[in-house]
Design a protein around this motif. Structure first.
Motif, PDB file in Angstrom:
ATOM      1  N   ALA A   8       0.831  -1.206   0.000  1.00 22.31           N
ATOM      2  CA  ALA A   8       0.000   0.000   0.000  1.00 22.31           C
ATOM      3  C   ALA A   8       0.865   1.254   0.000  1.00 22.31           C
ATOM      4  O   ALA A   8       0.584   2.209  -0.732  1.00 22.31           O
ATOM      5  CB  ALA A   8      -0.934  -0.004   1.211  1.00 22.31           C
ATOM      6  N   ILE A   9       1.920   1.247   0.788  1.00 20.05           N
ATOM      7  CA  ILE A   9       2.809   2.406   0.857  1.00 20.05           C
ATOM      8  C   ILE A   9       3.530   2.593  -0.470  1.00 20.05           C
ATOM      9  O   ILE A   9       3.598   3.714  -1.007  1.00 20.05           O
ATOM     10  CB  ILE A   9       3.811   2.256   2.021  1.00 20.05           C
ATOM     11  CG1 ILE A   9       3.060   2.360   3.351  1.00 20.05           C
ATOM     12  CG2 ILE A   9       4.928   3.290   1.931  1.00 20.05           C
ATOM     13  CD1 ILE A   9       3.841   1.900   4.558  1.00 20.05           C
ATOM     14  N   ILE A  10       4.050   1.495  -1.028  1.00 21.36           N
ATOM     15  CA  ILE A  10       4.756   1.589  -2.308  1.00 21.36           C
ATOM     16  C   ILE A  10       3.818   2.076  -3.402  1.00 21.36           C
ATOM     17  O   ILE A  10       4.183   2.954  -4.200  1.00 21.36           O
ATOM     18  CB  ILE A  10       5.403   0.235  -2.662  1.00 21.36           C
ATOM     19  CG1 ILE A  10       6.567  -0.029  -1.701  1.00 21.36           C
ATOM     20  CG2 ILE A  10       5.871   0.213  -4.118  1.00 21.36           C
ATOM     21  CD1 ILE A  10       7.182  -1.401  -1.811  1.00 21.36           C
ATOM     22  N   ASN A  11       2.614   1.547  -3.446  1.00 21.72           N
ATOM     23  CA  ASN A  11       1.640   1.980  -4.454  1.00 21.72           C
ATOM     24  C   ASN A  11       1.273   3.448  -4.290  1.00 21.72           C
ATOM     25  O   ASN A  11       0.994   4.133  -5.270  1.00 21.72           O
ATOM     26  CB  ASN A  11       0.385   1.114  -4.405  1.00 21.72           C
ATOM     27  CG  ASN A  11       0.619  -0.269  -4.966  1.00 21.72           C
ATOM     28  OD1 ASN A  11       1.499  -0.482  -5.795  1.00 21.72           O
ATOM     29  ND2 ASN A  11      -0.159  -1.232  -4.509  1.00 21.72           N
ATOM     30  N   ALA A  14       4.400   5.314  -5.774  1.00 16.73           N
ATOM     31  CA  ALA A  14       4.895   4.884  -7.087  1.00 16.73           C
ATOM     32  C   ALA A  14       4.609   5.967  -8.123  1.00 16.73           C
ATOM     33  O   ALA A  14       3.522   6.533  -8.161  1.00 16.73           O
ATOM     34  CB  ALA A  14       4.244   3.571  -7.498  1.00 16.73           C
ATOM     35  N   GLY A  15       5.608   6.276  -8.909  1.00 19.34           N
ATOM     36  CA  GLY A  15       5.443   7.282  -9.951  1.00 19.34           C
ATOM     37  C   GLY A  15       5.682   8.706  -9.489  1.00 19.34           C
ATOM     38  O   GLY A  15       5.623   9.629 -10.303  1.00 19.34           O
ATOM     39  N   GLN A  20       8.552  15.183  -5.092  1.00 17.84           N
ATOM     40  CA  GLN A  20       7.409  14.682  -4.333  1.00 17.84           C
ATOM     41  C   GLN A  20       7.860  13.696  -3.262  1.00 17.84           C
ATOM     42  O   GLN A  20       7.352  13.714  -2.138  1.00 17.84           O
ATOM     43  CB  GLN A  20       6.403  14.012  -5.271  1.00 17.84           C
ATOM     44  CG  GLN A  20       5.680  14.982  -6.176  1.00 17.84           C
ATOM     45  CD  GLN A  20       4.879  14.264  -7.245  1.00 17.84           C
ATOM     46  OE1 GLN A  20       5.356  13.317  -7.868  1.00 17.84           O
ATOM     47  NE2 GLN A  20       3.648  14.726  -7.460  1.00 17.84           N
ATOM     48  N   LEU A  21       8.820  12.833  -3.613  1.00 20.65           N
ATOM     49  CA  LEU A  21       9.341  11.884  -2.633  1.00 20.65           C
ATOM     50  C   LEU A  21      10.035  12.614  -1.495  1.00 20.65           C
ATOM     51  O   LEU A  21       9.853  12.279  -0.318  1.00 20.65           O
ATOM     52  CB  LEU A  21      10.298  10.895  -3.302  1.00 20.65           C
ATOM     53  CG  LEU A  21       9.653   9.922  -4.291  1.00 20.65           C
ATOM     54  CD1 LEU A  21      10.719   9.196  -5.084  1.00 20.65           C
ATOM     55  CD2 LEU A  21       8.740   8.954  -3.573  1.00 20.65           C
ATOM     56  N   GLU A  22      10.814  13.629  -1.833  1.00 21.49           N
ATOM     57  CA  GLU A  22      11.487  14.415  -0.789  1.00 21.49           C
ATOM     58  C   GLU A  22      10.459  15.087   0.115  1.00 21.49           C
ATOM     59  O   GLU A  22      10.597  15.071   1.344  1.00 21.49           O
ATOM     60  CB  GLU A  22      12.409  15.464  -1.410  1.00 21.49           C
ATOM     61  CG  GLU A  22      13.141  16.288  -0.366  1.00 21.49           C
ATOM     62  CD  GLU A  22      14.077  17.322  -0.959  1.00 21.49           C
ATOM     63  OE1 GLU A  22      14.872  17.886  -0.188  1.00 21.49           O
ATOM     64  OE2 GLU A  22      14.021  17.581  -2.174  1.00 21.49           O
ATOM     65  N   ASP A  23       9.426  15.670  -0.477  1.00 24.10           N
ATOM     66  CA  ASP A  23       8.376  16.306   0.324  1.00 24.10           C
ATOM     67  C   ASP A  23       7.714  15.307   1.267  1.00 24.10           C
ATOM     68  O   ASP A  23       7.429  15.629   2.423  1.00 24.10           O
ATOM     69  CB  ASP A  23       7.307  16.925  -0.589  1.00 24.10           C
ATOM     70  CG  ASP A  23       7.791  18.158  -1.332  1.00 24.10           C
ATOM     71  OD1 ASP A  23       8.857  18.715  -0.960  1.00 24.10           O
ATOM     72  OD2 ASP A  23       7.111  18.555  -2.308  1.00 24.10           O
ATOM     73  N   THR A  24       7.479  14.098   0.794  1.00 27.25           N
ATOM     74  CA  THR A  24       6.876  13.051   1.620  1.00 27.25           C
ATOM     75  C   THR A  24       7.768  12.725   2.803  1.00 27.25           C
ATOM     76  O   THR A  24       7.305  12.634   3.950  1.00 27.25           O
ATOM     77  CB  THR A  24       6.631  11.777   0.776  1.00 27.25           C
ATOM     78  OG1 THR A  24       5.700  12.087  -0.265  1.00 27.25           O
ATOM     79  CG2 THR A  24       6.086  10.643   1.626  1.00 27.25           C
ATOM     80  N   ILE A  25       9.064  12.564   2.541  1.00 31.84           N
ATOM     81  CA  ILE A  25      10.024  12.213   3.602  1.00 31.84           C
ATOM     82  C   ILE A  25      10.157  13.350   4.604  1.00 31.84           C
ATOM     83  O   ILE A  25      10.073  13.141   5.823  1.00 31.84           O
ATOM     84  CB  ILE A  25      11.389  11.847   2.990  1.00 31.84           C
ATOM     85  CG1 ILE A  25      11.259  10.541   2.192  1.00 31.84           C
ATOM     86  CG2 ILE A  25      12.458  11.727   4.074  1.00 31.84           C
ATOM     87  CD1 ILE A  25      12.431  10.250   1.277  1.00 31.84           C
ATOM     88  N   VAL A  26      10.343  14.565   4.106  1.00 29.47           N
ATOM     89  CA  VAL A  26      10.515  15.722   4.990  1.00 29.47           C
ATOM     90  C   VAL A  26       9.263  15.932   5.835  1.00 29.47           C
ATOM     91  O   VAL A  26       9.351  16.170   7.044  1.00 29.47           O
ATOM     92  CB  VAL A  26      10.867  16.986   4.169  1.00 29.47           C
ATOM     93  CG1 VAL A  26      10.789  18.243   5.018  1.00 29.47           C
ATOM     94  CG2 VAL A  26      12.259  16.843   3.550  1.00 29.47           C
ATOM     95  N   ASP A  27       8.094  15.815   5.221  1.00 28.95           N
ATOM     96  CA  ASP A  27       6.840  15.990   5.951  1.00 28.95           C
ATOM     97  C   ASP A  27       6.705  14.945   7.057  1.00 28.95           C
ATOM     98  O   ASP A  27       6.328  15.269   8.187  1.00 28.95           O
ATOM     99  CB  ASP A  27       5.660  15.892   4.986  1.00 28.95           C
ATOM    100  CG  ASP A  27       4.330  16.152   5.652  1.00 28.95           C
ATOM    101  OD1 ASP A  27       4.194  17.195   6.321  1.00 28.95           O
ATOM    102  OD2 ASP A  27       3.424  15.299   5.512  1.00 28.95           O
ATOM    103  N   ALA A  28       7.038  13.700   6.744  1.00 28.80           N
ATOM    104  CA  ALA A  28       6.938  12.629   7.749  1.00 28.80           C
ATOM    105  C   ALA A  28       7.878  12.895   8.920  1.00 28.80           C
ATOM    106  O   ALA A  28       7.512  12.700  10.079  1.00 28.80           O
ATOM    107  CB  ALA A  28       7.252  11.283   7.109  1.00 28.80           C
TER     108      ALA A  28
END
Length: 68
Positions: A8-11, A14-15, A20-28
């Motif tokens: 679920a997390i990978i899906n 994905a893409g 966007q990935l950096e924003d996800t990591i920084v936000d978390a």
């Protein structure tokens, strides 16, 4: 209910672009919410599996330094 959290997390990411990935990591990390830890763990697993031995060594050195 059989929910595969890893898939679920990978899906969910994905893409995504690098930004966007950096924003996800920084936000978390900035939110500091416990519920975000599994997602960060899955992302780290993807990084680890796709890293060279040299990259893994550098990550371990950074981790060791950060834990001192």
């Amino acid at each position: 209910m059989n929910l595969n959290l890893r898939n679920a997390i990978i899906n969910n990411v994905a893409g995504n672009t690098q930004n966007q990935l950096e924003d996800t990591i920084v936000d978390a990390i900035q939110n500091g919410e416990e519920k975000m830890l599994p997602g960060l763990g899955v992302l780290f697993e993807v990084i680890w599996k796709n890293s060279s031995e040299q990259d893994k060594k550098e990550m371990l050195q950074a981790l060791e330094s950060g834990l001192k």
